[in-house]
Design a protein around this motif. Sequence first.
Motif, PDB file in Angstrom:
ATOM      1  N   ASP B  26      43.598  52.487  37.611  1.00  0.00           N
ATOM      2  CA  ASP B  26      42.814  51.310  37.912  1.00  0.00           C
ATOM      3  C   ASP B  26      43.460  50.597  39.105  1.00  0.00           C
ATOM      4  N   THR B  27      42.698  50.418  40.180  1.00  0.00           N
ATOM      5  CA  THR B  27      43.236  49.682  41.324  1.00  0.00           C
ATOM      6  C   THR B  27      42.357  48.462  41.565  1.00  0.00           C
ATOM      7  N   PRO B  28      42.675  47.333  40.882  1.00  0.00           N
ATOM      8  CA  PRO B  28      41.768  46.175  40.893  1.00  0.00           C
ATOM      9  C   PRO B  28      41.617  45.544  42.266  1.00  0.00           C
ATOM     10  N   ARG B  29      40.379  45.143  42.590  1.00  0.00           N
ATOM     11  CA  ARG B  29      40.074  44.501  43.867  1.00  0.00           C
ATOM     12  C   ARG B  29      40.175  42.986  43.764  1.00  0.00           C
ATOM     13  N   GLU B 107      41.025  33.964  46.556  1.00  0.00           N
ATOM     14  CA  GLU B 107      41.180  35.410  46.750  1.00  0.00           C
ATOM     15  C   GLU B 107      40.520  35.865  48.047  1.00  0.00           C
ATOM     16  N   LEU B 110      42.748  34.898  50.796  1.00  0.00           N
ATOM     17  CA  LEU B 110      43.901  35.811  50.852  1.00  0.00           C
ATOM     18  C   LEU B 110      43.523  37.132  51.510  1.00  0.00           C
ATOM     19  N   GLU B 111      42.331  37.624  51.184  1.00  0.00           N
ATOM     20  CA  GLU B 111      41.872  38.883  51.777  1.00  0.00           C
ATOM     21  C   GLU B 111      41.768  38.755  53.296  1.00  0.00           C
ATOM     22  N   ALA B 114      45.177  38.574  54.877  1.00  0.00           N
ATOM     23  CA  ALA B 114      45.783  39.919  54.968  1.00  0.00           C
ATOM     24  C   ALA B 114      45.128  40.713  56.089  1.00  0.00           C
ATOM     25  N   LYS B 115      43.803  40.593  56.211  1.00  0.00           N
ATOM     26  CA  LYS B 115      43.080  41.355  57.223  1.00  0.00           C
ATOM     27  C   LYS B 115      43.494  40.949  58.631  1.00  0.00           C
ATOM     28  N   LEU B 118      47.833  40.450  61.693  1.00  0.00           N
ATOM     29  CA  LEU B 118      48.210  41.563  62.569  1.00  0.00           C
ATOM     30  C   LEU B 118      48.733  40.975  63.863  1.00  0.00           C
ATOM     31  N   GLY B 121      49.237  43.331  69.808  1.00  0.00           N
ATOM     32  CA  GLY B 121      50.029  44.323  70.520  1.00  0.00           C
ATOM     33  C   GLY B 121      50.063  44.034  72.016  1.00  0.00           C
ATOM     34  N   PRO B 122      50.944  44.737  72.725  1.00  0.00           N
ATOM     35  CA  PRO B 122      51.065  44.515  74.172  1.00  0.00           C
ATOM     36  C   PRO B 122      49.904  45.151  74.931  1.00  0.00           C
ATOM     37  N   TYR B 128      51.394  40.186  77.011  1.00  0.00           N
ATOM     38  CA  TYR B 128      50.736  39.966  75.730  1.00  0.00           C
ATOM     39  C   TYR B 128      49.625  38.950  75.911  1.00  0.00           C
ATOM     40  N   GLU B 299      61.637  43.075  71.005  1.00  0.00           N
ATOM     41  CA  GLU B 299      60.496  43.992  71.044  1.00  0.00           C
ATOM     42  C   GLU B 299      60.401  44.661  72.408  1.00  0.00           C
ATOM     43  N   ARG B 303      58.388  40.150  73.946  1.00  0.00           N
ATOM     44  CA  ARG B 303      57.271  39.263  73.610  1.00  0.00           C
ATOM     45  C   ARG B 303      57.675  37.807  73.840  1.00  0.00           C
TER      46      ARG B 303
END
Lengths: 299, 306
Positions: B26-29, B107, B110-111, B114-115, B118, B121-122, B128, B299, B303
């Motif tokens: 079970d991998t709860p969403r 929730e 939080l999603e 998390a999304k 990020l 990037g350079p 940058y 880095e 940066r």
Amino acid sequence: MEAQTPSDALMMRSKNICVLFSYDMGTFDRYWEGSLLRSNETIATVDRNTVLPMAAIGILDNLNFYVSLPYVSTDSSEPNGGKFTGARGFQDIGFALKYRAIRTNLGKGTFTALATAGFSTPFTNYLSDYRPYSIGSGAPEFSLRAISQYQWNNGFYVRGALAHLWRGYTEAERDYYYNNGSYYTAWMDVPNAWTYEGIIGKWFFDTSLKLELSYMSLTSTSGDDIRAYNAAQPTNKVEFDRLGFSAQYFIKSIKGLGVVAYHNRVVDGRNTPKLSNTGFGITYQFNVIKKQTDENDAQ
Amino acid sequence: MKTMHNKIYFLLLALVTIILASCEKDTPRYLPYEDYAYSELNADGGDWVPVLQESGSAIEISAPASSDSQEYQNELQEVKQAMGSMTSEQKKAITYWTNNPAIRWNEVALELIAKYNLIPGPNADGTYTLPNPSNPEGPPAFPFAHPPYACRALAYMSVAQFDGLITAWHYKYEYNRAAPYKMDETIDYAYQENDIPSYPSDGAVIARASKNILTAMFPLEAAYLQDLEEEHLESLLLSGGNVMSDINAGVEIGDAVSTTALARAANDGMKNAQTPKAVSDSIKQAAFDRFGWAWDNLEIPERPVG
């Protein structure tokens, strides 16, 4: 990797054992982020070296058993912007049973059909959620492979193989992760995959030298893409096409001894390193019952 | 030889069955909680002190139609009809949103955090580019939801929810219109029953306030958040807990509290917290002048950081 393996069409006679010891040097400085081929100075060039001991055991003439346990080490070149340490350790212990169902003379050659069932599982508690340094996917894998080969009497042969890989779950060291949405668990579902292989090869010098060109393709059936400038993770939908060349030579003067060398290149992919790898190995085959060793049962 | 074949097939079959059957996990969403009964009811919640509003009565909400009116009876009828033809998707939505949807919206936040967590990037030339709210597509996409940005997004969402609920409580006990399942015995409430008046809908306050704040904080997610809000608002009606006018009044409060919160966010100085190279260099030079040393960014390429 290229001696009698679970994925080729060679069989060993009953009561024969073949041991393989090989060293594989893989390297990449670019990878596919989704479908975008990119470099990343955070990891610079990543080396991935593997020592592979493997044994093939002839249970019956038509049934062989394999066991293998690779030791993998990974590291980035200097300088790199990420300062991550590499990883090393025993990866997954693998077992396989190969069964030759058909071997029949057909036209000017021999047709062979085989099936292999394999199972592998992590041998040590390595960290799988540490791409690109993790030494493996950290999940158990069960595979079924169908292989068929046609070899002409002049030693030329073509072979095709189709396999399905069922992968289990791997445990990450975090209790939440993002995979096109939230997952409130440490368990990551490693995608199942199909692999296709096509090989052309030829035996030379009275079956003492074997040369092969290979094409292999792997396609995951699910999974997410690596996100921008972010690390890969075990849930990624990995795809690649790989071309390879290999040579195997059986030394006539020392009965049972062979050497193998190969080079492979990933030419296209998704969420996977553009890996080139080169390997060398020695194989030694002996008969455990009889004094005299049998010739390699090549066709 | 025949029996040997059979044994092999059997062995293979057994192996396949065991391995395939043994390892479904079970991998709860989302967090697996269901609706629950609150331990006490504070009818004076409307007197609590809001964070950004003057008081629970600062936002004006007009009186609802009386429960005897034809207008209200029509609304009740509408609830019963909708509940009578629910799809399994709609039933799932009721179970998902529960009677404490503030947790679900956290929730969702939080999603998105998390999304969007990020680091940009350079570019090919080693520079940058900073995420830019006026060009959210980027690259890089806006925002970079690093911890300070995430905390700020959660704070504004929670403040809007809190202020909105105080306002809703104020009017609930001012107008005292009972919930549909109290008015009509044929309506079964999907959650634990209680005595809280249903006008304005507290769930609708949470839905609209949360959607507005998160849409401002994560502009590329506007369509996704709109879908979630619609599903949530619909579940309020289908739960038997609200008629449409309850929901509309709650939405009105949600709009008002999020407007106040976002006006504050626009001038809280967050936009000055990014460091283009010129700013980064000047900070580094100032540190060097003062202390004789400065941090280097390791880095590759280097940066600019604060």
